[in-house]
Design a protein around this motif. Structure first.
Motif, PDB file in Angstrom:
ATOM      1  N   GLU A  22       0.823  -1.220   0.000  1.00 22.94           N
ATOM      2  CA  GLU A  22       0.000   0.000   0.000  1.00 22.94           C
ATOM      3  C   GLU A  22       0.852   1.264   0.000  1.00 22.94           C
ATOM      4  O   GLU A  22       0.576   2.209  -0.739  1.00 22.94           O
ATOM      5  CB  GLU A  22      -0.935   0.014   1.208  1.00 22.94           C
ATOM      6  N   ASP A  31      -4.889  -4.000  -6.160  1.00 19.10           N
ATOM      7  CA  ASP A  31      -6.149  -4.035  -5.446  1.00 19.10           C
ATOM      8  C   ASP A  31      -5.943  -5.018  -4.298  1.00 19.10           C
ATOM      9  O   ASP A  31      -5.746  -6.211  -4.530  1.00 19.10           O
ATOM     10  CB  ASP A  31      -7.260  -4.507  -6.389  1.00 19.10           C
ATOM     11  N   LEU A  32      -5.940  -4.501  -3.058  1.00 15.61           N
ATOM     12  CA  LEU A  32      -5.604  -5.298  -1.879  1.00 15.61           C
ATOM     13  C   LEU A  32      -6.822  -5.600  -1.029  1.00 15.61           C
ATOM     14  O   LEU A  32      -7.703  -4.758  -0.871  1.00 15.61           O
ATOM     15  CB  LEU A  32      -4.634  -4.504  -0.991  1.00 15.61           C
ATOM     16  N   ASP A  33      -6.829  -6.800  -0.438  1.00 21.96           N
ATOM     17  CA  ASP A  33      -7.850  -7.185   0.528  1.00 21.96           C
ATOM     18  C   ASP A  33      -7.181  -8.038   1.599  1.00 21.96           C
ATOM     19  O   ASP A  33      -6.566  -9.061   1.283  1.00 21.96           O
ATOM     20  CB  ASP A  33      -8.978  -7.962  -0.150  1.00 21.96           C
ATOM     21  N   ASN A  35      -8.257 -10.002   4.902  1.00 25.69           N
ATOM     22  CA  ASN A  35      -9.439 -10.439   5.628  1.00 25.69           C
ATOM     23  C   ASN A  35      -9.143 -11.760   6.332  1.00 25.69           C
ATOM     24  O   ASN A  35      -8.740 -12.728   5.681  1.00 25.69           O
ATOM     25  CB  ASN A  35     -10.603 -10.605   4.639  1.00 25.69           C
ATOM     26  N   THR A  40      -5.078 -11.003  -0.083  1.00 24.33           N
ATOM     27  CA  THR A  40      -5.318 -11.219  -1.503  1.00 24.33           C
ATOM     28  C   THR A  40      -5.083  -9.893  -2.202  1.00 24.33           C
ATOM     29  O   THR A  40      -5.579  -8.859  -1.753  1.00 24.33           O
ATOM     30  CB  THR A  40      -6.772 -11.681  -1.753  1.00 24.33           C
ATOM     31  N   PHE A  41      -4.298  -9.920  -3.256  1.00 21.52           N
ATOM     32  CA  PHE A  41      -4.097  -8.699  -4.017  1.00 21.52           C
ATOM     33  C   PHE A  41      -3.901  -9.057  -5.483  1.00 21.52           C
ATOM     34  O   PHE A  41      -3.477 -10.151  -5.824  1.00 21.52           O
ATOM     35  CB  PHE A  41      -2.931  -7.858  -3.485  1.00 21.52           C
ATOM     36  N   THR A  47      -3.826 -12.539  -9.727  1.00 19.38           N
ATOM     37  CA  THR A  47      -4.155 -12.494  -8.305  1.00 19.38           C
ATOM     38  C   THR A  47      -3.154 -13.297  -7.479  1.00 19.38           C
ATOM     39  O   THR A  47      -2.831 -14.439  -7.815  1.00 19.38           O
ATOM     40  CB  THR A  47      -5.572 -13.048  -8.067  1.00 19.38           C
TER      41      THR A  47
END
Length: 100
Positions: A22, A31-33, A35, A40-41, A47
């Motif tokens: 980031e 695009d980062l997640d 959880n 996951t990015f 991916t």
């Protein structure tokens, strides 16, 4: 390494990887997640998924470029069975310097 120590260390590592991506993503390529301890990015290559495997005390990486890796702690580094080091693999593929 005890289970609790492993969980704490891997959470720290995954959070550090997410923060580093980031902080260095000035062009919004990722695009980062993050959880439940699973990072996951994605970018133009595909991916990536990084998560912990508590039973084997490994960090697993799924890369659209180089495929799957299982990293285990060897000394002070997280290395795959082939000797690849977690931060070096990510730094090379993402073109972002990631340090442990």
């Amino acid at each position: 390494m005890k289970d609790l120590d492993f969980a704490i260390e891997v959470e720290r590592i995954i959070n550090k990887i997410a923060t580093t991506i980031e902080d260095n993503d000035q062009e919004c390529r990722f695009d980062l997640d993050l959880n439940d301890g699973i990072l996951t990015f994605s970018n133009e290559s595909g991916t990536y998924v990084i998560n912990k495997q508590s039973a084997s005390k490994e960090i697993w990486l799924s890369s659209p470029i180089s495929g799957p890796y299982h990293f285990a702690l060897q000394g002070e580094q997280w290395k795959s069975r082939t000797g690849a080091e977690l931060y070096q693999v990510l730094s090379y593929e993402l073109q972002i310097e990631i340090k442990g």
